[in-house]
Design a protein around this motif. Structure first.
Motif, PDB file in Angstrom:
ATOM      1  N   LEU A  85      -6.452  21.682  -1.222  1.00 18.61           N
ATOM      2  CA  LEU A  85      -7.626  21.851  -1.716  1.00 18.61           C
ATOM      3  C   LEU A  85      -7.913  23.072  -2.659  1.00 18.61           C
ATOM      4  O   LEU A  85      -8.523  23.234  -3.400  1.00 18.61           O
ATOM      5  CB  LEU A  85      -8.626  21.907  -0.361  1.00 18.61           C
ATOM      6  CG  LEU A  85     -10.205  21.924  -0.864  1.00 18.61           C
ATOM      7  CD1 LEU A  85     -10.653  20.816  -1.575  1.00 18.61           C
ATOM      8  CD2 LEU A  85     -10.965  22.064   0.649  1.00 18.61           C
ATOM      9  N   ARG A  86      -7.019  24.099  -1.937  1.00 12.49           N
ATOM     10  CA  ARG A  86      -7.182  25.546  -2.688  1.00 12.49           C
ATOM     11  C   ARG A  86      -6.585  25.360  -4.221  1.00 12.49           C
ATOM     12  O   ARG A  86      -6.974  25.592  -5.037  1.00 12.49           O
ATOM     13  CB  ARG A  86      -6.367  26.762  -2.035  1.00 12.49           C
ATOM     14  CG  ARG A  86      -6.487  28.024  -2.421  1.00 12.49           C
ATOM     15  CD  ARG A  86      -5.553  29.129  -2.127  1.00 12.49           C
ATOM     16  NE  ARG A  86      -4.067  28.531  -2.609  1.00 12.49           N
ATOM     17  CZ  ARG A  86      -3.555  28.844  -3.784  1.00 12.49           C
ATOM     18  NH1 ARG A  86      -4.410  29.420  -4.682  1.00 12.49           N
ATOM     19  NH2 ARG A  86      -2.238  28.562  -3.950  1.00 12.49           N
ATOM     20  N   LYS A  87      -5.284  24.710  -4.003  1.00 11.39           N
ATOM     21  CA  LYS A  87      -4.848  24.391  -5.506  1.00 11.39           C
ATOM     22  C   LYS A  87      -5.577  23.528  -6.310  1.00 11.39           C
ATOM     23  O   LYS A  87      -5.644  23.760  -7.707  1.00 11.39           O
ATOM     24  CB  LYS A  87      -3.433  23.691  -5.218  1.00 11.39           C
ATOM     25  CG  LYS A  87      -2.295  24.505  -4.389  1.00 11.39           C
ATOM     26  CD  LYS A  87      -0.964  23.696  -4.305  1.00 11.39           C
ATOM     27  CE  LYS A  87      -0.061  24.707  -3.556  1.00 11.39           C
ATOM     28  NZ  LYS A  87       1.114  23.836  -3.170  1.00 11.39           N
ATOM     29  N   VAL A  88      -6.164  22.564  -5.730  1.00  9.94           N
ATOM     30  CA  VAL A  88      -7.164  21.684  -6.625  1.00  9.94           C
ATOM     31  C   VAL A  88      -8.260  22.640  -7.093  1.00  9.94           C
ATOM     32  O   VAL A  88      -8.635  22.641  -8.634  1.00  9.94           O
ATOM     33  CB  VAL A  88      -8.065  20.515  -5.717  1.00  9.94           C
ATOM     34  CG1 VAL A  88      -8.869  20.016  -6.446  1.00  9.94           C
ATOM     35  CG2 VAL A  88      -6.843  19.407  -5.540  1.00  9.94           C
ATOM     36  N   LYS A  89      -8.880  23.393  -6.499  1.00  9.51           N
ATOM     37  CA  LYS A  89      -9.908  24.486  -6.972  1.00  9.51           C
ATOM     38  C   LYS A  89      -9.302  25.367  -8.064  1.00  9.51           C
ATOM     39  O   LYS A  89     -10.006  25.729  -8.866  1.00  9.51           O
ATOM     40  CB  LYS A  89     -10.581  25.058  -5.779  1.00  9.51           C
ATOM     41  CG  LYS A  89     -11.413  24.498  -4.865  1.00  9.51           C
ATOM     42  CD  LYS A  89     -11.785  25.348  -3.559  1.00  9.51           C
ATOM     43  CE  LYS A  89     -12.792  24.422  -2.814  1.00  9.51           C
ATOM     44  NZ  LYS A  89     -13.143  25.184  -1.585  1.00  9.51           N
ATOM     45  N   ALA A  90      -8.029  25.851  -7.819  1.00 10.38           N
ATOM     46  CA  ALA A  90      -7.491  26.713  -8.787  1.00 10.38           C
ATOM     47  C   ALA A  90      -7.456  25.631 -10.169  1.00 10.38           C
ATOM     48  O   ALA A  90      -7.636  26.232 -11.363  1.00 10.38           O
ATOM     49  CB  ALA A  90      -6.199  27.063  -8.510  1.00 10.38           C
ATOM     50  N   GLY A 108      -8.102  30.430 -21.097  1.00 13.41           N
ATOM     51  CA  GLY A 108      -7.581  31.760 -21.296  1.00 13.41           C
ATOM     52  C   GLY A 108      -7.518  32.427 -20.085  1.00 13.41           C
ATOM     53  O   GLY A 108      -7.000  33.753 -20.049  1.00 13.41           O
ATOM     54  N   GLU A 109      -7.747  31.827 -18.805  1.00 12.68           N
ATOM     55  CA  GLU A 109      -7.716  32.471 -17.763  1.00 12.68           C
ATOM     56  C   GLU A 109      -6.881  31.802 -16.544  1.00 12.68           C
ATOM     57  O   GLU A 109      -6.410  30.612 -16.935  1.00 12.68           O
ATOM     58  CB  GLU A 109      -9.403  32.462 -17.112  1.00 12.68           C
ATOM     59  CG  GLU A 109     -10.111  33.458 -17.570  1.00 12.68           C
ATOM     60  CD  GLU A 109     -11.362  33.575 -16.946  1.00 12.68           C
ATOM     61  OE1 GLU A 109     -11.566  33.592 -15.641  1.00 12.68           O
ATOM     62  OE2 GLU A 109     -12.642  33.414 -17.291  1.00 12.68           O
ATOM     63  N   VAL A 110      -6.318  32.634 -15.819  1.00 13.56           N
ATOM     64  CA  VAL A 110      -5.084  32.081 -14.898  1.00 13.56           C
ATOM     65  C   VAL A 110      -5.497  32.322 -13.532  1.00 13.56           C
ATOM     66  O   VAL A 110      -6.155  33.589 -13.345  1.00 13.56           O
ATOM     67  CB  VAL A 110      -3.806  32.308 -15.162  1.00 13.56           C
ATOM     68  CG1 VAL A 110      -3.248  31.645 -16.504  1.00 13.56           C
ATOM     69  CG2 VAL A 110      -3.266  33.737 -15.343  1.00 13.56           C
ATOM     70  N   CYS A 111      -5.007  31.711 -12.605  1.00 15.05           N
ATOM     71  CA  CYS A 111      -5.377  32.023 -11.132  1.00 15.05           C
ATOM     72  C   CYS A 111      -4.131  32.661 -10.478  1.00 15.05           C
ATOM     73  O   CYS A 111      -2.935  32.094 -10.396  1.00 15.05           O
ATOM     74  CB  CYS A 111      -5.823  30.794 -10.554  1.00 15.05           C
ATOM     75  SG  CYS A 111      -7.401  30.243 -10.821  1.00 15.05           S
ATOM     76  N   PRO A 112      -4.150  33.829 -10.087  1.00 19.61           N
ATOM     77  CA  PRO A 112      -3.055  34.678  -9.298  1.00 19.61           C
ATOM     78  C   PRO A 112      -2.732  33.930  -8.012  1.00 19.61           C
ATOM     79  O   PRO A 112      -3.512  33.210  -7.366  1.00 19.61           O
ATOM     80  CB  PRO A 112      -3.359  35.905  -9.506  1.00 19.61           C
ATOM     81  CG  PRO A 112      -4.953  36.047  -9.083  1.00 19.61           C
ATOM     82  CD  PRO A 112      -5.324  34.715  -9.917  1.00 19.61           C
ATOM     83  N   GLY A 123     -13.997  32.050  -6.468  1.00 16.94           N
ATOM     84  CA  GLY A 123     -14.700  33.165  -6.467  1.00 16.94           C
ATOM     85  C   GLY A 123     -14.050  34.579  -6.582  1.00 16.94           C
ATOM     86  O   GLY A 123     -14.530  35.611  -6.918  1.00 16.94           O
ATOM     87  N   ALA A 124     -12.873  34.556  -6.181  1.00 17.70           N
ATOM     88  CA  ALA A 124     -11.913  35.848  -6.429  1.00 17.70           C
ATOM     89  C   ALA A 124     -11.575  35.980  -7.908  1.00 17.70           C
ATOM     90  O   ALA A 124     -11.867  35.099  -8.963  1.00 17.70           O
ATOM     91  CB  ALA A 124     -10.595  35.480  -5.850  1.00 17.70           C
ATOM     92  N   LYS A 125     -11.073  37.182  -8.159  1.00 16.73           N
ATOM     93  CA  LYS A 125     -10.861  37.536  -9.479  1.00 16.73           C
ATOM     94  C   LYS A 125      -9.636  36.761 -10.142  1.00 16.73           C
ATOM     95  O   LYS A 125      -8.535  36.377  -9.333  1.00 16.73           O
ATOM     96  CB  LYS A 125     -10.617  39.009  -9.391  1.00 16.73           C
ATOM     97  CG  LYS A 125     -10.188  39.614 -11.006  1.00 16.73           C
ATOM     98  CD  LYS A 125     -10.003  41.271 -10.878  1.00 16.73           C
ATOM     99  CE  LYS A 125      -9.628  41.610 -12.136  1.00 16.73           C
ATOM    100  NZ  LYS A 125      -9.351  43.124 -12.161  1.00 16.73           N
ATOM    101  N   THR A 126      -9.611  36.257 -11.528  1.00 16.04           N
ATOM    102  CA  THR A 126      -8.658  35.832 -12.097  1.00 16.04           C
ATOM    103  C   THR A 126      -7.938  36.741 -13.327  1.00 16.04           C
ATOM    104  O   THR A 126      -8.255  37.982 -13.177  1.00 16.04           O
ATOM    105  CB  THR A 126      -9.124  34.552 -12.956  1.00 16.04           C
ATOM    106  OG1 THR A 126     -10.165  34.888 -13.987  1.00 16.04           O
ATOM    107  CG2 THR A 126      -9.660  33.696 -11.884  1.00 16.04           C
TER     108      THR A 126
END
Length: 186
Positions: free
Chosen positions: A148-153, A162-166, A172-175
């Protein structure tokens, strides 16, 4: 061979869902996000724990507009019998696809020489392109909350060019916005 960023191949199969046998094809996985979870076999040990975990998170996937499918090389008849006899599997509301011809398992490159599917989870975008893959060994169960977390990312990245998820990113966290300025500074 990596299947990341490849379009799913055509298939047609029968599934058990909510007391009915239904036809499912590659076309059903297009137009919305999908999670396809392959597992070795019905009436086994780790598999029901994983499928129950997916069932417990199914409403969360649905709220995101994501459909879930499970697949094994068993028949849809076996899926029904398992659904009718196991409390864990009885919770399932998503489609349980039968793949006795092995076509789907071959398409996703998870078919073992013995004729069973590996534990493989695939996140597929609305265009039918595979955006995420997780494959684990026989005795290693998966965690639906991590899927589920990966799906949300994946949903976030798709809607925020232009944004990526660390690592460990949560909704809601910073990208990050990759750029020359970030090179060597993370």
């Amino acid at each position: 061979m990596s299947v990341i960023n490849t379009e799913i191949l055509p298939f047609k199969a029968t599934a058990y869902k909510n007391g009915e046998f239904i036809e499912v094809s590659d076309a059903d996985l297009k137009g919305k996000w999908s999670v396809v979870a392959f597992y070795p076999a019905d009436f086994t040990f780790v598999c029901p724990t994983e499928l129950e975990d997916l069932a417990d998170h199914y409403a969360e996937f649905q709220k995101l507009g994501v459909e879930v499918y499970s697949v094994s090389t068993d028949t849809h008849f076996s899926h029904k019998a398992w659904h009718d006899t196991s409390a864990a599997i009885g919770k399932i509301k998503y489609a349980m696809i039968g793949d006795p011809t092995h076509q789907i398992s071959k398409n996703f490159d998870v078919l073992r020489p013995a004729g069973l599917a590996d534990r493989g989870t695939f996140i597929i975008d609305p265009q039918g392109v595979i955006q995420g893959v997780e494959i684990t060994a026989e005795g290693i169960g998966r965690d639906a909350s991590e899927t589920l977390r990966k799906v949300k990312a994946a949903l976030y990245v798709a809607s925020h060019p232009g944004e990526v998820c660390p690592a460990k990113w949560k909704e809601g966290a910073k990208t990050l916005a990759p750029s020359l300025d970030l090179v060597g500074k993370i």
